[in-house]
Write an enzyme that holds these catalytic residues in place. Structure first.
Site, PDB file in Angstrom:
ATOM      1  N   TYR A 105     -98.226 -20.347 -15.285  1.00 45.80           N
ATOM      2  CA  TYR A 105     -99.440 -19.631 -14.922  1.00 45.80           C
ATOM      3  C   TYR A 105     -99.528 -18.397 -15.815  1.00 45.80           C
ATOM      4  O   TYR A 105     -98.498 -17.808 -16.175  1.00 45.80           O
ATOM      5  CB  TYR A 105     -99.334 -19.114 -13.494  1.00 45.80           C
ATOM      6  CG  TYR A 105     -99.707 -20.060 -12.382  1.00 45.80           C
ATOM      7  CD1 TYR A 105    -100.868 -20.813 -12.422  1.00 45.80           C
ATOM      8  CD2 TYR A 105     -98.914 -20.131 -11.239  1.00 45.80           C
ATOM      9  CE1 TYR A 105    -101.211 -21.635 -11.350  1.00 45.80           C
ATOM     10  CE2 TYR A 105     -99.254 -20.945 -10.171  1.00 45.80           C
ATOM     11  CZ  TYR A 105    -100.408 -21.697 -10.234  1.00 45.80           C
ATOM     12  OH  TYR A 105    -100.751 -22.493  -9.182  1.00 45.80           O
ATOM     13  N   GLU A 151     -98.717 -16.704  -5.219  1.00 46.02           N
ATOM     14  CA  GLU A 151     -98.154 -15.605  -4.424  1.00 46.02           C
ATOM     15  C   GLU A 151     -98.104 -14.302  -5.213  1.00 46.02           C
ATOM     16  O   GLU A 151     -97.136 -13.554  -5.162  1.00 46.02           O
ATOM     17  CB  GLU A 151     -96.773 -15.955  -3.856  1.00 46.02           C
ATOM     18  CG  GLU A 151     -96.787 -16.957  -2.744  1.00 46.02           C
ATOM     19  CD  GLU A 151     -97.011 -18.380  -3.212  1.00 46.02           C
ATOM     20  OE1 GLU A 151     -98.007 -18.999  -2.793  1.00 46.02           O
ATOM     21  OE2 GLU A 151     -96.199 -18.885  -4.010  1.00 46.02           O
ATOM     22  N   GLU A 210    -106.201 -25.308  -7.125  1.00 46.80           N
ATOM     23  CA  GLU A 210    -106.442 -25.658  -5.718  1.00 46.80           C
ATOM     24  C   GLU A 210    -107.838 -25.234  -5.287  1.00 46.80           C
ATOM     25  O   GLU A 210    -108.009 -24.617  -4.241  1.00 46.80           O
ATOM     26  CB  GLU A 210    -105.385 -25.013  -4.824  1.00 46.80           C
ATOM     27  CG  GLU A 210    -103.986 -25.541  -5.086  1.00 46.80           C
ATOM     28  CD  GLU A 210    -102.992 -25.103  -4.033  1.00 46.80           C
ATOM     29  OE1 GLU A 210    -103.153 -24.010  -3.487  1.00 46.80           O
ATOM     30  OE2 GLU A 210    -102.079 -25.880  -3.751  1.00 46.80           O
ATOM     31  N   GLU A 306     -97.772 -29.593  -9.528  1.00 49.95           N
ATOM     32  CA  GLU A 306     -96.805 -28.783  -8.793  1.00 49.95           C
ATOM     33  C   GLU A 306     -96.138 -29.657  -7.752  1.00 49.95           C
ATOM     34  O   GLU A 306     -96.785 -30.085  -6.784  1.00 49.95           O
ATOM     35  CB  GLU A 306     -97.486 -27.612  -8.069  1.00 49.95           C
ATOM     36  CG  GLU A 306     -98.098 -26.585  -8.999  1.00 49.95           C
ATOM     37  CD  GLU A 306     -98.764 -25.441  -8.232  1.00 49.95           C
ATOM     38  OE1 GLU A 306     -98.547 -25.303  -7.010  1.00 49.95           O
ATOM     39  OE2 GLU A 306     -99.523 -24.685  -8.870  1.00 49.95           O
ATOM     40  N   TYR A 377     -87.184 -18.508  -4.815  1.00 47.78           N
ATOM     41  CA  TYR A 377     -87.810 -19.784  -4.459  1.00 47.78           C
ATOM     42  C   TYR A 377     -86.812 -20.879  -4.092  1.00 47.78           C
ATOM     43  O   TYR A 377     -87.164 -21.997  -3.803  1.00 47.78           O
ATOM     44  CB  TYR A 377     -88.685 -20.270  -5.626  1.00 47.78           C
ATOM     45  CG  TYR A 377     -89.983 -20.925  -5.192  1.00 47.78           C
ATOM     46  CD1 TYR A 377     -91.071 -20.156  -4.813  1.00 47.78           C
ATOM     47  CD2 TYR A 377     -90.109 -22.302  -5.165  1.00 47.78           C
ATOM     48  CE1 TYR A 377     -92.258 -20.746  -4.418  1.00 47.78           C
ATOM     49  CE2 TYR A 377     -91.302 -22.906  -4.769  1.00 47.78           C
ATOM     50  CZ  TYR A 377     -92.370 -22.111  -4.399  1.00 47.78           C
ATOM     51  OH  TYR A 377     -93.551 -22.695  -4.009  1.00 47.78           O
TER      52      TYR A 377
HETATM   53  C1  GAL Z   1     -99.436 -24.061  -4.325  1.00 52.50           C
HETATM   54  C2  GAL Z   1    -100.199 -23.158  -5.274  1.00 52.50           C
HETATM   55  C3  GAL Z   1     -99.249 -22.251  -6.030  1.00 52.50           C
HETATM   56  C4  GAL Z   1     -98.300 -21.596  -5.058  1.00 52.50           C
HETATM   57  C5  GAL Z   1     -97.605 -22.645  -4.241  1.00 52.50           C
HETATM   58  C6  GAL Z   1     -96.671 -22.111  -3.208  1.00 52.50           C
HETATM   59  O1  GAL Z   1    -100.238 -24.674  -3.414  1.00 52.50           O
HETATM   60  O2  GAL Z   1    -100.928 -23.932  -6.194  1.00 52.50           O
HETATM   61  O3  GAL Z   1     -99.963 -21.306  -6.763  1.00 52.50           O
HETATM   62  O4  GAL Z   1     -99.032 -20.755  -4.249  1.00 52.50           O
HETATM   63  O5  GAL Z   1     -98.544 -23.370  -3.532  1.00 52.50           O
HETATM   64  O6  GAL Z   1     -95.676 -21.373  -3.792  1.00 52.50           O
END
Ligand code: GAL
Length: 997
Positions: A105, A151, A210, A306, A377
């Protein structure tokens, strides 16, 4: 050139469409070429070779220059690692562990302190990041939004955008004019790194993220079309895509106007399954329907931009019961990744990105309301840049997909069942090569040992509880054919004059590999364990896995393979993680032993290797014919030749004798010599606030209603977007004042403190929002304080400090980032005083550290956080402290480190105290805001200090800005440095500039 629209059938044939923009600069001529798709090996590691390349696709996979490519990508965010030298470290770790791409990103707010201002220098040097990815040989998936989420504050929208007209994430022209500014800036850099032009490795490009609002309405349709056309007009000629939240089928090809460029657009969707879930079939081979994932777009490859490589944690440790990211890594462990990733593969997903692979740090004011500073994470590479066992599945699968082309084109084959039907079996086949792939998954709570008679796999294997395995049959291993194996293939390479095939299986398992051999071959073993027999044209090799390290077997002859011997290597997960293939221009090398191979260069008979070790290790290297010498990190090693065709060397862990240092060599000093000073002079009635901004506006673009009669007190409207903001209200006619009610709005864990005529009124903490308040997109509370009787001071001065935390993200396209931050309304009881307000937040953004480094505390405005600030007049202070005071106190000290230049030490700062104490600390290392510690909320106690910002060979300045509620005694308590990881090797780290006062 006229666009040629061709139809081609997905999952069918050998023709596919390549997509490339011809010409240069902003020229927009597009060429679609039809290719017949060879089944040869996937393209090698990409480079900036100055040649033109095409990036096309069909229903099976991407086609790079007409050759199939499975893209196995990992996500990292350069903005979460504010030390550009370390980008190379993480990227090299990803490449070594099987990824062939990195997805990033780009956060608009990180680069833009104000409208028209775009900064891509220093820690924001996107060009350098893309160059580094190219030098590492990784493709790039670039995702500049404009909205990203991730986030981060405002979901990536800059603070200043909250104070502009126009509904965000729609076709509103004002919003689009800002978006275009951003995209112009970012695309000018991206266009210099396009793989299609041979100038870099940017292979795919995402617009929005999204985006599920106005899918069928002009507001959304025109918005997406605008983004598409803008990106094309900026010269980006690689396939574009969007990341659909939760497999709705939104923005599939043909669903919006891309100017007829159907073949430049991919459909992608994300997935973050709960560990308790049975992995869904959301690829091409799934059930279909609205939540069917890739079935929404049969002509484009199954694409997950993702897939959950962990999950984020919230303040108070809300997500993982206070256990923090260790729990994320535990609940989404290697088995979780293996089980879901293999299911994805079995569903035809061939473009796959693991979010996050390195999470990093939401330093400064980057964190969105949902998260605290660490964005570790639970990812496969942790925040301290350490490799974790979670890398095992991607390491094995990534190298397999890179080196065995069969996986790029799989069809569903006849259903087969395991003898124990509790196991789910996916059966796939490559229609061109006839190889078979079995993904065998155990969704039960206990291990299952069984066979798959339907597939001729009559040898028992075990699938652990909640895990999965991949088996193959009829697969070409160099010149020979695998009948089947109860071990998972991990790679198949040509190294020198050897074919090398690596297999992995759980530690201790007895694995079998059956090879078709028309004649009896000559078999030799490099280790004691493997056994074999030859019967009816089949060579059966049996070996326990991981016992004594690798097991090596060499096969010569056998009626196939010509005179190329086949070397079989068997490894368990830890062993496989220390096996690194590396392609050089003069041949492939395979290295076993160190914890990391960064690079290999061949020069005559010498292999020059660089990498990391964490302990004494043997080193084994296979390479081109004639290889006779090895250097490791520049030092020649003494080698011997093995019967398995490799060179072996020892790298002992003798203190002081490099290349292997003793871990204990890194000594961290105690932190002492503190000096301290209290601030918040802003509360004094006679404080000179004449330089502050009068808060007298009456209108706002905020989502939050302006109180009747005004004034607007929302900080963003006065250009203050991050961190703390101060208000001073002069109250006249306030003699009868009984109480004051202050309504304010912040992100999670915000607070407000007030003083009247210099006396504290109290601290109010923003209640932690429940789901209903979150949904409103604004977290608001009212603090009511009784006021002390007048002191004769006139006008009376009400001073308010608001810790705003963060702007909301705008997940629902409802402008929620525009929910006000700071004071939103003030009312009085007793009399009706008149109030005149002034406001002060952060000063001009730090040109080096960027707009998110500072808020508006007195000390921040005066540079108390910076190196070189003259603290010698401050009070000497000993930690721990036990003061009780409402407001801000600063602590500063310096410390020296002398870490050996060829050791990569990862260092953290630990804060600990009695959890009842209500205070929080902003941590400034050499002026860089490394995050926020909230003592009575947690869960984070360790803050990673990235090398580069941290001077590992030199003097560091640490400044702590402590904000205490005044309701309890306040620390800091125990503050110390902690060694998080040490390895010999690492990358050269340039100091990150840290201008002082
Ligand atoms: C996804 C979103 C990401 C991030 C992730 C959770 O749905 O595309 O940007 O927010 O969730 O970490």
């Amino acid at each position: 050139m006229e666009l040629s629209r061709r139809t081609f059938s997905a999952l069918a044939g050998t023709t596919a469409l390549g997509f490339a923009l011809s010409g240069s600069g902003g020229e927009t001529t597009r060429a679609y070429a039809s290719h017949s798709v060879p089944t040869g090996p996937a393209p090698g590691a990409p480079a900036a070779d100055r040649a033109r390349h095409t990036v096309g696709f069909d229903g099976y996979s991407l086609l790079v220059d007409g050759r199939r490519l499975v893209l196995w990508s990992g996500e990292m965010h350069p903005f979460r690692l504010p030390s550009p030298s370390l980008w190379r470290d993480v990227l090299q770790k990803m490449r070594a562990h099987g990824f062939n791409a990195v997805s990033v990103y780009v956060a608009w707010n990180y680069h833009s302190p104000g409208p028209g201002q775009y900064d891509f220098t220093g820690v924001r040097d996107l060009d350098l990041f893309l160059r580094t990815a190219t030098e590492t040989g990784l493709y790039v998936i670039l995702r500049p939004g404009p909205y990203i989420n991730a986030e981060v504050d405002g979901g990536g929208f800059p603070g200043w955008l909250t104070a502009t007209a126009g509904r965000a994430r729609t076709s509103d022209p004002t919003y689009l004019s800002y978006v275009d500014e951003w995209l112009t800036a970012v695309n000018a850099i991206a266009a210099r790194h396009l793989f299609t032009r041979g100038r870099g490795t940017v292979l795919l490009y995402q617009i929005e993220n999204e985006y599920d609002a106005f899918v069928d309405e002009p507001l959304g349709q025109d918005y997406m079309s605008h983004l598409y056309k803008k990106v094309r007009a900026d010269g980006i000629d690689v396939p574009l895509f969007h990341n659909d939240k939760g497999r709705n089928g939104y923005w599939a090809p043909g669903s919006f106007n891309t100017g007829g460029e159907e073949h430049g657009w991919l459909y992608g969707f994300d997935g973050y399954p709960d560990p308790g879930e049975v992995p869904p079939d959301w690829g091409h081979f799934g059930e279909g329907g609205i939540k069917g994932g890739a079935t929404a777009s049969p002509r484009t490859p199954g694409f997950i931009p993702e897939f959950g490589g962990g999950w984020f944690d919230s303040w108070g440790g809300a997500t993982f019961d206070g256990k923090g990211y260790a729990e994320a890594r535990y609940s989404r462990d290697a088995a979780y990744e293996r089980r879901f990733q293999l299911t994805n593969l079995a569903n035809g997903i061939t473009v796959h990105n693991v979010y996050m692979t390195f999470g990093g740090t939401s330093w400064g004011w980057l964190p969105a309301p949902q998260v605290y500073t660490s964005y570790d994470y639970g990812a496969a590479i942790d925040e301290a840049r350490r490799q974790t066992p979670k890398l095992a599945p991607t390491h094995q699968l990534g190298h397999l997909l890179r080196t065995v082309p069969d996986f790029a084109k799989l069809d569903r084959a006849d259903p087969v069942r395991a003898a124990d039907e509790r196991l789910k079996v996916y059966h796939l086949t490559n229609p061109d090569t006839g190889s078979h792939v079995y993904v065998v998954r155990n969704d039960t709570d206990a291990p299952i040992t069984t066979t798959i008679p339907d597939a001729g796999i009559d040898v028992a294997f075990t699938v652990a509880a909640h895990d999965a395995r991949l088996f193959t049959a009829n697969l070409q291993l160099g010149g020979r054919t695998l009948k089947f194996a109860t071990a998972q293939p991990m790679m198949c390479l040509k190294v020198g004059r050897l074919d090398v095939a690596v297999f992995t299986a759980p530690h201790g398992e007895m694995a079998q590999v059956l090879l078709q051999c028309p004649e009896e071959p000559l078999v030799t073993r490099g280790d004691a364990e493997p056994a074999w027999n030859y019967d009816l044209g089949v060579l059966r090799i049996t070996t326990p896995i991981g016992v004594g390290g690798l097991a090596r077997v060499r096969i010569e002859g056998g009626g196939t393979g010509g005179d190329t011997p086949l070397l079989l290597i068997f490894a368990d997960d830890p062993g496989a993680l220390r096996l690194f293939p590396f392609d050089t221009p003069t041949g492939t090398v395979l290295v076993y032993g160190p914890s990391l191979l960064r690079e290999a260069r061949l020069d005559g008979v010498t292999a020059h290797l660089t990498g990391d070790t964490v302990e004494g290790t043997g080193l084994e290297v296979w390479g081109p014919r004639g290889l006779g010498q090895i250097t490791w990190n520049g030092r020649p090693l003494r080698t011997s030749i093995t019967p398995m065709g490799s060179l072996r060397a020892e790298m002992p862990a003798v203190p002081g004798q490099l290349p292997i240092p003793a871990v204990g060599e890194v000594r961290l000093p105690a932190l002492d010599g503190w000096r301290s000073r209290t601030e918040n002079f802003e509360v004094l009635p006679d404080y000179d606030d004449s330089g502050w901004t009068p808060a007298d506006r009456t209108g706002s673009y905020s989502l939050t209603p302006v109180p009747k009669g005004g004034p607007v007190l929302f900080a963003d409207d006065y250009g203050f977007h991050y961190g703390d903001v101060w208000y001073r209200g002069r109250l006249t006619d306030a003699a009868d004042l009984e109480s004051v009610s202050l309504t304010y709005s912040t992100g999670t864990q915000g607070l407000l403190m007030a003083w009247l005529d210099g006396e504290p009124l109290g601290t109010h903490r923003m209640p932690v929002p429940d789901k209903s308040t979150v949904r409103k997109g604004s977290w608001t509370a009212t603090a009511t304080f009784d006021t002390p009787p007048p002191t004769g001071q006139s006008p009376r001065v009400l001073s308010v400090l608001v810790r705003r935390m963060a702007h909301d993200m705008d997940g629902r396209s409802a402008d929620s980032h525009k929910a006000a931050r700071g004071l939103t309304g003030v009312s009085f009881k007793g009399g009706s005083p008149k109030a005149r307000w002034r406001i002060q937040g952060e000063t001009a953004p730090d040109p080096v550290r960027g707009p998110l480094n500072n808020g508006g505390l007195y000390g921040e405005r005066k540079g108390w956080h910076l190196p070189g600030f003259a603290e010698e007049h401050w009070e000497p202070a000993e930690l721990p402290r036990a003061d009780r005071r409402q407001g801000v106190t600063w602590y500063r000290t310096t410390f020296r480190l002398a870490v050996d230049a060829d050791i990569d030490a990862s260092v953290g700062l630990v804060l600990d105290d009695d959890p009842k104490r209500a205070y929080r600390v902003q941590i400034f290392l050499n002026g860089w805001n490394m995050g926020q510690y909230i003592n009575d909320v947690g869960p984070q106690h360790t803050f990673v200090l990235p090398n580069g910002i941290l001077r590992t060979r030199g003097t560091n300045t640490l400044a702590l800005a402590v904000l205490s509620d005044g309701t309890t005694e306040s620390g800091p308590g125990d503050v110390r440095l902690r060694l998080l990881g040490t390895s010999a090797g690492g990358v050269p780290v340039a100091p990150v500039p840290a201008p002082g006062r």
